[in-house]
Write an enzyme that holds these catalytic residues in place. Structure first.
Site, short mmCIF file in Angstrom:
data_model
loop_
_atom_site.label_atom_id
_atom_site.label_comp_id
_atom_site.label_asym_id
_atom_site.label_seq_id
_atom_site.Cartn_x
_atom_site.Cartn_y
_atom_site.Cartn_z
N HIS A 1 -28.68 119.60 14.91
CA HIS A 1 -28.38 120.73 14.03
C HIS A 1 -27.53 120.24 12.87
O HIS A 1 -26.79 119.27 12.99
CB HIS A 1 -27.62 121.81 14.80
CG HIS A 1 -28.44 122.50 15.85
ND1 HIS A 1 -28.11 122.49 17.19
CD2 HIS A 1 -29.60 123.19 15.76
CE1 HIS A 1 -29.01 123.19 17.86
NE2 HIS A 1 -29.93 123.61 17.02
N GLY A 2 -27.65 120.94 11.75
CA GLY A 2 -26.85 120.57 10.58
C GLY A 2 -27.51 119.48 9.76
O GLY A 2 -28.69 119.17 9.92
N ASP B 1 -31.91 133.48 18.69
CA ASP B 1 -31.82 132.02 18.76
C ASP B 1 -30.55 131.56 19.48
O ASP B 1 -29.46 132.09 19.26
CB ASP B 1 -31.84 131.46 17.33
CG ASP B 1 -32.02 129.95 17.29
OD1 ASP B 1 -32.71 129.42 18.18
OD2 ASP B 1 -31.50 129.32 16.36
N HIS B 2 -30.70 130.56 20.36
CA HIS B 2 -29.58 129.89 21.04
C HIS B 2 -28.60 130.88 21.66
O HIS B 2 -27.40 130.84 21.39
CB HIS B 2 -28.84 128.97 20.07
CG HIS B 2 -29.52 127.65 19.89
ND1 HIS B 2 -29.64 126.72 20.90
CD2 HIS B 2 -30.13 127.12 18.81
CE1 HIS B 2 -30.29 125.67 20.45
NE2 HIS B 2 -30.62 125.88 19.19
#
Length: 277
Positions: free
Chosen positions: A173-174, A80-81
């Site tokens: 995100h988060g 991922d990422h």
């Protein structure tokens, strides 16, 4: 078992959605797989690059390979990422089913160039590739530069042949500060312009109605990470406090894994309440 490419094609046609869960170690991997088995649904296990730095690609692949043998549901391993072309290639070499080459911070031409390199390498070895266009909020950008351009998404899809595209449409995100604001109009425009399965990042905290609505506009994979590590760490902290000086990792962690599994199940129920393998 269907390959990941076959599953994505099926889900893209039926309007169903694969969930990718970020994991951090063998314990939450186990909780995620148990939830998938309980719901009888495919699942993607996603290793963020920070986890790779700690555990290494080979160990991560070995752990997930044993989980695939233990459970009967389809389990797919994803990097991922990752903004490093070489790491993406190494992940393919050790057996990852899918990799994400994240060039969203680069000019479009460079994003396309990097994505082509990874796609050519991965496809030759049967692996799937995800790219990103626009930006997922919460990474330091200003509020007006996160939306994916329809024209840019179309170019990326057509020039790279990538299997999935994560699009910036307002998710973050988060933990969200307030209600998530998803630009469904932009998502619909993107969906109408490309035939590539789309990916929704920042799944934690998005209302169920919004998640299900996004699936009508080509979202074929949803990423969930924060909800999992939050359930893991907060419950682990409480259990360690409760156990005190007698805290023993296998016993303490075993007490909190059912709570992590229950958090995973919530997302399976939210996305595919009737979808079975």
């Amino acid at each position: 078992m269907k390959t990941l490419s076959e599953l994505l094609a099926q889900y893209h046609q039926t309007g169903d959605c694969l969930i990718g869960f970020n994991f951090n170690d063998v314990w939450d991997v186990q909780a995620i797989c148990q939830a998938a088995q309980e719901r009888n649904q495919p699942v993607m296990l996603m290793a963020y690059t920070k986890v790779v730095e700690v555990l290494g690609l080979d160990l991560i692949q070995a752990i997930v390979e044993r989980m695939k043998a233990r459970y009967s549901v389809p389990i797919y391993l994803h990097l991922d990422h990752c903004d490093d072309v070489e790491m993406c290639m190494q992940a393919v070499d050790v057996g990852f089913d899918s990799v994400m080459i994240d060039g969203s911070a680069l000019p479009l031409e460079e994003n396309i160039e990097r994505t082509i390199k990874v796609v050519n390498y991965a496809h030759a070895k049967g692996a799937v590739v995800e790219a990103e266009i626009g930006k997922i909020r919460g990474r330091g950008m200003t509020d007006d530069d996160y939306l994916a351009s329809v024209a840019d998404v179309k170019r990326l899809a057509e020039e790279t042949g990538v299997d999935m595209i994560a699009v910036g449409i307002g998710t973050a995100h988060g933990h969200y500060q307030g209600k998530p604001e998803i630009n469904f109009e932009r998502l619909q425009q993107i969906h109408q312009s490309v035939s590539t399965p789309l990916v929704l990042h920042g799944g934690t905290g998005i209302p169920e109605d919004d998640i299900r609505h996004s699936m009508t506009f080509g979202i074929t994979k949803i990423n969930v990470g924060t909800a999992i590590h939050t359930a893991y760490m907060q419950n682990l902290g409480k259990q360690i406090t409760k156990d005190g000086i007698d805290a023993y990792p296998p016993t303490t962690i075993s007490e909190i894994l059912p709570q992590v599994k229950n958090e995973v199940v919530k997302y399976f129920e939210m996305v595919n309440p009737s979808q079975v393998v």
